[in-house]
Design a protein around this motif. Sequence first.
Motif, PDB file in Angstrom:
ATOM      1  N   ALA A  55     -14.823  -5.481  -0.557  1.00  0.00           N
ATOM      2  CA  ALA A  55     -16.054  -4.816  -0.126  1.00  0.00           C
ATOM      3  C   ALA A  55     -16.894  -4.280  -1.277  1.00  0.00           C
ATOM      4  CB  ALA A  55     -15.707  -3.662   0.821  1.00  0.00           C
ATOM      5  N   TYR A  56     -16.323  -4.103  -2.458  1.00  0.00           N
ATOM      6  CA  TYR A  56     -16.990  -3.449  -3.586  1.00  0.00           C
ATOM      7  C   TYR A  56     -17.626  -2.146  -3.100  1.00  0.00           C
ATOM      8  CZ  TYR A  56     -19.441  -2.873  -8.013  1.00  0.00           C
ATOM      9  OH  TYR A  56     -19.894  -2.377  -9.209  1.00  0.00           O
ATOM     10  N   MET A  57     -18.937  -1.954  -3.239  1.00  0.00           N
ATOM     11  CA  MET A  57     -19.578  -0.706  -2.827  1.00  0.00           C
ATOM     12  C   MET A  57     -20.171  -0.776  -1.423  1.00  0.00           C
ATOM     13  SD  MET A  57     -19.153   1.620  -5.101  1.00  0.00           S
ATOM     14  CE  MET A  57     -18.692   1.806  -6.819  1.00  0.00           C
ATOM     15  N   GLY A  58     -19.986  -1.908  -0.738  1.00  0.00           N
ATOM     16  CA  GLY A  58     -20.368  -1.971   0.667  1.00  0.00           C
ATOM     17  C   GLY A  58     -21.686  -2.645   0.974  1.00  0.00           C
ATOM     18  N   LYS A  59     -22.320  -3.301   0.008  1.00  0.00           N
ATOM     19  CA  LYS A  59     -23.659  -3.852   0.246  1.00  0.00           C
ATOM     20  C   LYS A  59     -23.668  -4.878   1.368  1.00  0.00           C
ATOM     21  CE  LYS A  59     -27.750  -4.985  -2.406  1.00  0.00           C
ATOM     22  NZ  LYS A  59     -28.282  -5.064  -3.779  1.00  0.00           N
ATOM     23  N   SER A  60     -22.820  -5.899   1.279  1.00  0.00           N
ATOM     24  CA  SER A  60     -22.794  -6.914   2.333  1.00  0.00           C
ATOM     25  C   SER A  60     -22.172  -6.360   3.614  1.00  0.00           C
ATOM     26  CB  SER A  60     -22.038  -8.161   1.860  1.00  0.00           C
ATOM     27  OG  SER A  60     -20.733  -7.834   1.423  1.00  0.00           O
ATOM     28  N   THR A  75     -13.848  -5.533  10.641  1.00  0.00           N
ATOM     29  CA  THR A  75     -12.732  -5.111   9.796  1.00  0.00           C
ATOM     30  C   THR A  75     -13.061  -5.381   8.336  1.00  0.00           C
ATOM     31  OG1 THR A  75     -11.135  -5.631  11.552  1.00  0.00           O
ATOM     32  CG2 THR A  75     -10.267  -5.393   9.314  1.00  0.00           C
ATOM     33  N   VAL A  76     -12.844  -4.381   7.494  1.00  0.00           N
ATOM     34  CA  VAL A  76     -13.052  -4.501   6.055  1.00  0.00           C
ATOM     35  C   VAL A  76     -11.723  -4.234   5.368  1.00  0.00           C
ATOM     36  CG1 VAL A  76     -14.165  -3.494   4.032  1.00  0.00           C
ATOM     37  CG2 VAL A  76     -15.474  -3.825   6.139  1.00  0.00           C
ATOM     38  N   CYS A  77     -11.315  -5.162   4.507  1.00  0.00           N
ATOM     39  CA  CYS A  77     -10.049  -5.027   3.781  1.00  0.00           C
ATOM     40  C   CYS A  77     -10.329  -4.999   2.287  1.00  0.00           C
ATOM     41  CB  CYS A  77      -9.122  -6.186   4.136  1.00  0.00           C
ATOM     42  SG  CYS A  77      -7.515  -6.133   3.297  1.00  0.00           S
ATOM     43  N   ASP A  78      -9.824  -3.981   1.617  1.00  0.00           N
ATOM     44  CA  ASP A  78     -10.030  -3.853   0.170  1.00  0.00           C
ATOM     45  C   ASP A  78      -8.948  -2.948  -0.401  1.00  0.00           C
ATOM     46  OD1 ASP A  78     -11.234  -3.019  -2.492  1.00  0.00           O
ATOM     47  OD2 ASP A  78     -12.834  -4.297  -1.733  1.00  0.00           O
ATOM     48  N   GLN A 121      -6.830  -0.632   3.885  1.00  0.00           N
ATOM     49  CA  GLN A 121      -6.761  -0.389   2.451  1.00  0.00           C
ATOM     50  C   GLN A 121      -5.475  -0.991   1.908  1.00  0.00           C
ATOM     51  OE1 GLN A 121      -7.713   3.553   1.181  1.00  0.00           O
ATOM     52  NE2 GLN A 121      -6.914   3.266  -0.895  1.00  0.00           N
ATOM     53  N   GLY A 122      -5.633  -2.063   1.169  1.00  0.00           N
ATOM     54  CA  GLY A 122      -4.479  -2.754   0.614  1.00  0.00           C
ATOM     55  C   GLY A 122      -4.839  -4.179   0.250  1.00  0.00           C
ATOM     56  N   LEU A 123      -3.858  -4.954  -0.131  1.00  0.00           N
ATOM     57  CA  LEU A 123      -4.069  -6.347  -0.487  1.00  0.00           C
ATOM     58  C   LEU A 123      -4.611  -7.134   0.701  1.00  0.00           C
ATOM     59  CD1 LEU A 123      -0.819  -6.996  -2.546  1.00  0.00           C
ATOM     60  CD2 LEU A 123      -3.156  -6.890  -3.452  1.00  0.00           C
ATOM     61  N   SER A 124      -5.447  -8.120   0.421  1.00  0.00           N
ATOM     62  CA  SER A 124      -6.027  -8.927   1.490  1.00  0.00           C
ATOM     63  C   SER A 124      -4.968  -9.694   2.268  1.00  0.00           C
ATOM     64  CB  SER A 124      -7.062  -9.901   0.913  1.00  0.00           C
ATOM     65  OG  SER A 124      -6.504 -10.661  -0.145  1.00  0.00           O
ATOM     66  N   SER A 125      -3.801  -9.866   1.678  1.00  0.00           N
ATOM     67  CA  SER A 125      -2.723 -10.555   2.384  1.00  0.00           C
ATOM     68  C   SER A 125      -2.232  -9.771   3.597  1.00  0.00           C
ATOM     69  CB  SER A 125      -1.554 -10.812   1.422  1.00  0.00           C
ATOM     70  OG  SER A 125      -1.086  -9.595   0.852  1.00  0.00           O
TER      71      SER A 125
END
Length: 317
Positions: A55-60, A75-78, A121-125
């Motif tokens: 997600a970095y800072m959330g722009k997209s 759902t956002v995973c980072d 919050q964690g690995l994309s896996s």
Amino acid sequence: MTAPLAEQSAEHLPRPTRLSEVKGWFFTADQLLFDWFLAHQQDRAEPGDLLELGAYMGKSAIFLGARLRPEERFTVCDLFDSPAEDASNSKEMRKSYATLTRRAFEANYLAFHDELPTIVQGLSSLVSDHVDEGSVRFAHIDASHLYEHVHGDILAVRKLLTAHGIVVMDDYRAEHCPGVAAATWQAVTNEGLRPVCITGTKFYGTWGDPEPLQEALLEWIASRGDIWHEVQYVNGAPLVRLSAKGAEEPGHPASRHTSAARTVRRSAAQSPGASAARPAVRRPAPARGAVRRVARDVLPPIVTRALVRARKRARKR
């Protein structure tokens, strides 16, 4: 002294007043395509949720959240502040995303939306433990740039997508991310991923039938007139390549922190009578001496000499 970013609360972080103030790389062509794919799915009542890996800072993510339908889940995973489990991934995180925190993401997202998405919050896996198979209609992969992680993300998303779902790969051609390129095109050759289109930064594909999408996409491009495109063939299959330099961006989500004064000024500037209400500005004509100097500088010498002789003859009369 200001507290480290990780220790600040979301309420005390800078509040963006427009999407362009959020750090990140999300260019016009991709904003237009995100908007088009999501609208195309909605027009056909295609069910499914939204997913973003990285997600970095959330722009997209902010942009996607504005296109979320009431019954859907985003759902956002980072990793955010969590340590990566392997040394190479940790090194990349320290190098590229040293200032990234979950609080910064949440502050940016909540500047535009009332509620946060579902955050893993964690690995994309780990995303497969939180998202049901066959439940996602649009997935954006922009997490690790390392081949083994990207390869795993693609395989995971394949199971999570609906039959006609869209997957977007970021940095599929960036020189500093060869692992992303390798994983993306390997999925095309070995995993049945079918390209739909590409921009300078993102690859759009599906495990469904891309031809109806490409036909509709080309019709939309032709109707706009401000998007350059071409159709290339990769292994016998069409691939739309496009660029949107100078194209009009889609409507962005409005920030909740835009001041009333700024809103009034913007509304006044955009009102139909705004340009008519402004007095016309008359620009003074250039002095004759300035015109002569310009003529002397830009005209061929033979023409300049002729003009000088003619002017001298006129003075003698």
